[in-house]
Design an enzyme around this catalytic site. Structure first.
Site, PDB file in Angstrom:
ATOM      1  CG  ASP A 109     -17.793 -18.599 -21.733  1.00 25.18           C
ATOM      2  OD1 ASP A 109     -18.578 -19.560 -21.881  1.00 25.18           O
ATOM      3  OD2 ASP A 109     -16.627 -18.725 -21.328  1.00 25.18           O
ATOM      4  CG  HIS A 167     -16.384 -13.851 -22.026  1.00 18.88           C
ATOM      5  ND1 HIS A 167     -16.262 -13.974 -20.661  1.00 18.88           N
ATOM      6  CD2 HIS A 167     -15.823 -14.967 -22.548  1.00 18.88           C
ATOM      7  CE1 HIS A 167     -15.650 -15.118 -20.381  1.00 18.88           C
ATOM      8  NE2 HIS A 167     -15.366 -15.739 -21.505  1.00 18.88           N
ATOM      9  CG  HIS A 200     -14.949 -17.179 -26.161  1.00 19.58           C
ATOM     10  ND1 HIS A 200     -16.001 -18.058 -26.029  1.00 19.58           N
ATOM     11  CD2 HIS A 200     -14.342 -17.141 -24.950  1.00 19.58           C
ATOM     12  CE1 HIS A 200     -16.033 -18.510 -24.780  1.00 19.58           C
ATOM     13  NE2 HIS A 200     -15.033 -17.976 -24.114  1.00 19.58           N
ATOM     14  CG  HIS A 255     -19.158 -22.303 -18.760  1.00 20.17           C
ATOM     15  ND1 HIS A 255     -18.132 -23.048 -18.236  1.00 20.17           N
ATOM     16  CD2 HIS A 255     -18.578 -21.433 -19.626  1.00 20.17           C
ATOM     17  CE1 HIS A 255     -16.971 -22.629 -18.745  1.00 20.17           C
ATOM     18  NE2 HIS A 255     -17.220 -21.656 -19.601  1.00 20.17           N
ATOM     19  CG  HIS A 274     -11.526 -17.639 -22.862  1.00 23.58           C
ATOM     20  ND1 HIS A 274     -12.566 -17.010 -22.222  1.00 23.58           N
ATOM     21  CD2 HIS A 274     -10.513 -16.742 -22.916  1.00 23.58           C
ATOM     22  CE1 HIS A 274     -12.196 -15.772 -21.895  1.00 23.58           C
ATOM     23  NE2 HIS A 274     -10.957 -15.589 -22.316  1.00 23.58           N
ATOM     24  CG  ASP A 298     -13.287 -22.526 -20.880  1.00 23.14           C
ATOM     25  OD1 ASP A 298     -12.725 -21.561 -21.434  1.00 23.14           O
ATOM     26  OD2 ASP A 298     -14.357 -22.406 -20.249  1.00 23.14           O
ATOM     27  CG  HIS A 299     -15.308 -21.834 -24.724  1.00 24.00           C
ATOM     28  ND1 HIS A 299     -16.675 -21.921 -24.657  1.00 24.00           N
ATOM     29  CD2 HIS A 299     -14.899 -21.393 -23.501  1.00 24.00           C
ATOM     30  CE1 HIS A 299     -17.073 -21.537 -23.447  1.00 24.00           C
ATOM     31  NE2 HIS A 299     -16.015 -21.213 -22.732  1.00 24.00           N
TER      32      HIS A 299
HETATM   33 FE    FE Z   1     -15.747 -20.573 -20.792  1.00 23.76          FE
HETATM   34 ZN    ZN Z   2     -14.672 -17.889 -21.944  1.00 25.00          ZN
END
Ligand code: FE
Ligand code: ZN
Length: 251
Positions: free
Chosen positions: A129, A112, A55, A167, A57, A59-60
């Site tokens: 996530d 998400h 996805h 995560h 985001h 942090d990915h």
């Molecule tokens: Fe994440």
């Molecule tokens: Zn995420």
């Protein structure tokens, strides 16, 4: 068929990126940042050929641009989120994606985020996530009904499928799971194992679909114990799911 080799790469505080190698091909899944990924590539003398995102985001996908520039790697992500995946080349949907000899199954798992996907490489699924070990992602762009259906799609994979999530939230997830289903013996057992693992600084991934079905409260909306604890013995699955999610948000 060449064998797949999977390497776990911890990123940021608690993110996981993964390196998947098959012959001359090497894909990184969800590179939050460049440093840890490059360190693994250099140590193993591997050339990166693909960058996959579950996805959009940051942090990915935070490492997308720099890794693409450094290795001339192809960026692959959900077609539905083409506009939000940094430097995307190839958009994928449930028609799947070809990684050398490997036909990669793509599951669209919205909730998400609208465009979230999971990638199935043989007996391994990368869930981002959407499904965590004993947990699930927050509902940023979808309803409880959507997340319930997305998790069910992943849970329908064979029991021995290995689950690699986005995560390391496992210990906190296990504590929450015990709060809603304290009498689940498989869960009690697993909590002990995870405590030992995490005290030793080891990863809790991969899990398996069988383990998740036995211990992940978000896959256990039909558990009589959970339903009794929530006072929802006769509610429908989505309502029970929504209540578990609400409680986790406030745990
Ligand atoms: Fe994440
Ligand atoms: Zn995420």
């Amino acid at each position: 068929m060449t064998a797949l080799e999977i390497t776990v790469i911890p990123c940021l505080q608690d993110n996981y990126a993964y390196l998947v190698r098959a012959g001359d091909l090497c894909a990184v899944i969800d590179p939050a940042e460049v440093g840890p990924v490059e360190a693994v590539l250099k140590a193993s003398g591997t050339r990166l050929t693909h960058i996959l995102n579950t996805h959009h985001h940051w942090d990915h996908s935070g490492g997308n641009r720099e890794l693409k520039a450094a290795y001339d790697a192809e960026v692959v992500g959900p077609e539905k989120d083409r506009t939000r995946i940094p430097a995307i080349d190839t958009g994928v949907d449930e028609n799947g994606w070809q990684f050398g000899d490997f036909k990669v199954q793509v599951l669209e798992v919205p909730a998400h985020t609208r465009g979230a996907v999971a990638y199935v490489f043989g007996d391994a699924v990368f869930t981002g996530d959407t499904m965590f070990v004993m947990g699930c992602g927050r509902l940023f762009e979808g309803s409880a009904e959507m997340m319930h259906a997305s998790l069910a799609k992943i849970a329908a994979l064979p029991d021995d499928t290995k689950v690699y999530c986005g995560h390391e939230y496992t210990l906190a997830n296990a504590r929450f799971a015990l709060s809603v289903e304290p009498g689940n013996a498989a869960l009690q057992q697993r909590f002990k194992e995870i405590e030992v693992l995490r005290n030793d600084g080891k990863f809790s991934v991969p899990s398996t679909i069988a383990l998740e079905k036995a211990t992940n409260p978000f896959l256990r909306t039909n558990s009589a114990e959970i339903r009794a604890n929530l006072g929802m013995a006769k509610a429908d699955d989505v309502a029970v799911f929504a209540e578990i999610r609400r409680r986790k948000d406030n745990f």
